[in-house]
Design a protein around this motif. Structure first.
Motif, short mmCIF file in Angstrom:
data_model
loop_
_atom_site.label_atom_id
_atom_site.label_comp_id
_atom_site.label_asym_id
_atom_site.label_seq_id
_atom_site.Cartn_x
_atom_site.Cartn_y
_atom_site.Cartn_z
N LEU A 50 2.66 -3.71 5.15
CA LEU A 50 1.94 -3.09 4.11
C LEU A 50 2.13 -3.48 2.78
O LEU A 50 0.83 -3.63 1.83
N LEU A 51 3.18 -3.79 2.07
CA LEU A 51 3.33 -4.16 0.94
C LEU A 51 2.77 -5.54 0.59
O LEU A 51 2.17 -5.73 -0.47
N ARG A 52 2.88 -6.53 1.64
CA ARG A 52 2.52 -7.79 1.47
C ARG A 52 0.76 -7.86 1.25
O ARG A 52 0.13 -8.29 0.73
N TYR A 53 0.14 -6.85 2.37
CA TYR A 53 -1.26 -6.64 2.14
C TYR A 53 -1.78 -6.09 0.97
O TYR A 53 -2.59 -6.82 -0.01
N LEU A 54 -1.06 -5.37 0.40
CA LEU A 54 -1.16 -4.60 -1.19
C LEU A 54 -1.12 -5.71 -2.40
O LEU A 54 -1.98 -5.80 -3.13
N LEU A 55 -0.03 -6.51 -2.07
CA LEU A 55 0.32 -7.58 -3.08
C LEU A 55 -1.00 -8.64 -3.13
O LEU A 55 -1.20 -9.17 -3.75
N ARG A 56 -1.14 -9.17 -1.88
CA ARG A 56 -2.20 -10.10 -1.61
C ARG A 56 -3.62 -9.70 -2.32
O ARG A 56 -4.34 -10.71 -2.67
N ARG A 57 -4.06 -8.24 -2.22
CA ARG A 57 -5.23 -7.98 -2.50
C ARG A 57 -5.38 -7.37 -3.88
O ARG A 57 -6.22 -6.84 -4.57
N SER A 58 -3.98 -7.26 -4.61
CA SER A 58 -3.95 -6.96 -6.01
C SER A 58 -4.70 -7.57 -7.05
O SER A 58 -4.85 -8.92 -6.77
N PRO A 59 -5.50 -6.97 -7.98
CA PRO A 59 -5.28 -5.72 -8.32
C PRO A 59 -6.54 -4.65 -7.73
O PRO A 59 -6.87 -3.73 -8.07
N SER A 60 -7.00 -5.18 -6.58
CA SER A 60 -7.91 -4.49 -5.66
C SER A 60 -7.31 -3.07 -5.23
O SER A 60 -6.21 -3.31 -4.77
N VAL A 61 -8.22 -1.91 -5.00
CA VAL A 61 -7.73 -0.85 -4.29
C VAL A 61 -7.99 -0.72 -3.07
O VAL A 61 -9.22 -1.02 -2.77
N LEU A 62 -7.21 -0.57 -2.07
CA LEU A 62 -7.55 -0.45 -0.56
C LEU A 62 -7.39 0.86 -0.11
O LEU A 62 -6.65 1.51 -0.39
N THR A 63 -8.48 1.09 0.58
CA THR A 63 -8.74 2.47 1.34
C THR A 63 -7.63 2.70 2.33
O THR A 63 -7.03 1.77 2.99
N LYS A 64 -7.28 3.88 2.94
CA LYS A 64 -6.57 4.16 4.26
C LYS A 64 -7.09 3.71 5.20
O LYS A 64 -6.18 3.03 6.02
N ALA A 65 -8.48 3.43 5.57
CA ALA A 65 -8.99 2.71 6.64
C ALA A 65 -8.69 1.31 6.49
O ALA A 65 -8.60 0.65 7.61
#
Length: 237
Positions: free
Chosen positions: A169-184
């Motif tokens: 989960l953290l890797r996904y958030l870091l890869r897409r930063s600074p984009s906001v990711l939805t729960k879905a």
């Protein structure tokens, strides 16, 4: 576990027909599988067999599943654990994930779904992914770093010990930063299956990440965007 080696699965359930069914299906997939009918037997098998992943019932005749998991972790084992149980209360699900489990499936269950979940957890725990060659091995936001080669996560000089699910989960958030990711989006990427609308599992894992990553004197990096989702970024950006 090397890519060419079969997956070693330990199935812990005091109902022999369930344990044997899961083990048989796993062997059909080319995995090695052993079973245990009690908590003490599970700990003994884990020490001897060295599983890559464990299916663990909560209600066992001696030690409960939570105690088995705690004792595995006390030995230094980070083996991924998927709970398989008749206890379907939200509190039990939350407890299972809070105690360090990687997934939670309620009986009665589909063997096909269980195998799909096991494969998804294994992908998260072993880091098997289709990486683009130009992507950096180290992801960084502020003083938070994630090394995709060593799978180490650090906040400054402090090493953060994450479960495979927390790491992915953290890797996904870091890869897409600074984009906001939805729960879905997070459920689809990290869990890779329909979680039955229980998006609160994302909130639970995010809260664990905050305790492990944002704890200390540094600025919070994991942010909630109300009504949208989550993002990792520095506050001033």
């Amino acid at each position: 576990m090397e890519p060419s080696e079969p997956v070693r699965l330990l199935v812990v359930d005091d109902e022999p027909h369930i344990a044997d069914l899961v083990a048989t299906v796993a062997r059909y997939e080319g995995w090695q599988a052993v079973t245990a009918g009690s908590g003490k037997a599970a700990l003994s098998q884990a020490a001897e067999f060295g599983p890559d992943i464990v299916v663990l019932d909560l209600m066992l005749p001696d030690l409960d599943g939570f105690t088995v998991l705690d004792r595995l972790r006390e030995t230094g084992s980070a083996v991924p654990v998927v709970f398989l149980t008749a206890k379907d209360a939200t509190a039990d699900r939350v407890a299972g994930l809070t105690r360090g489990g990687d997934d939670y499936l309620v009986k009665p269950f589909s063997v096909e779904e269980l195998m799909a979940r096991l494969r998804a957890v294994l992908r998260r725990s072993t880091g098997v992914t289709h990486q683009v060659a130009t992507r950096p091995a180290v992801l960084r936001v502020g003083d938070l770093t994630l090394d995709e080669d060593t799978r180490e996560v650090r906040r400054g000089d402090r090493l953060a010990e994450l479960t495979p699910t927390e790491y992915e989960l953290l890797r996904y958030l870091l890869r897409r930063s600074p984009s906001v990711l939805t729960k879905a989006q997070i459920l689809d990427h990290v869990w890779e299956y329909d979680f039955g609308g229980r998006s609160n599992v994302v909130e639970l894992v995010i809260s664990h990440l905050r305790r492990k990553v944002d704890a200390g004197d540094g600025e919070p990096l994991i942010h909630t965007v109300r009504g949208v989702g989550y993002v990792v970024r520095q506050a001033h950006r």
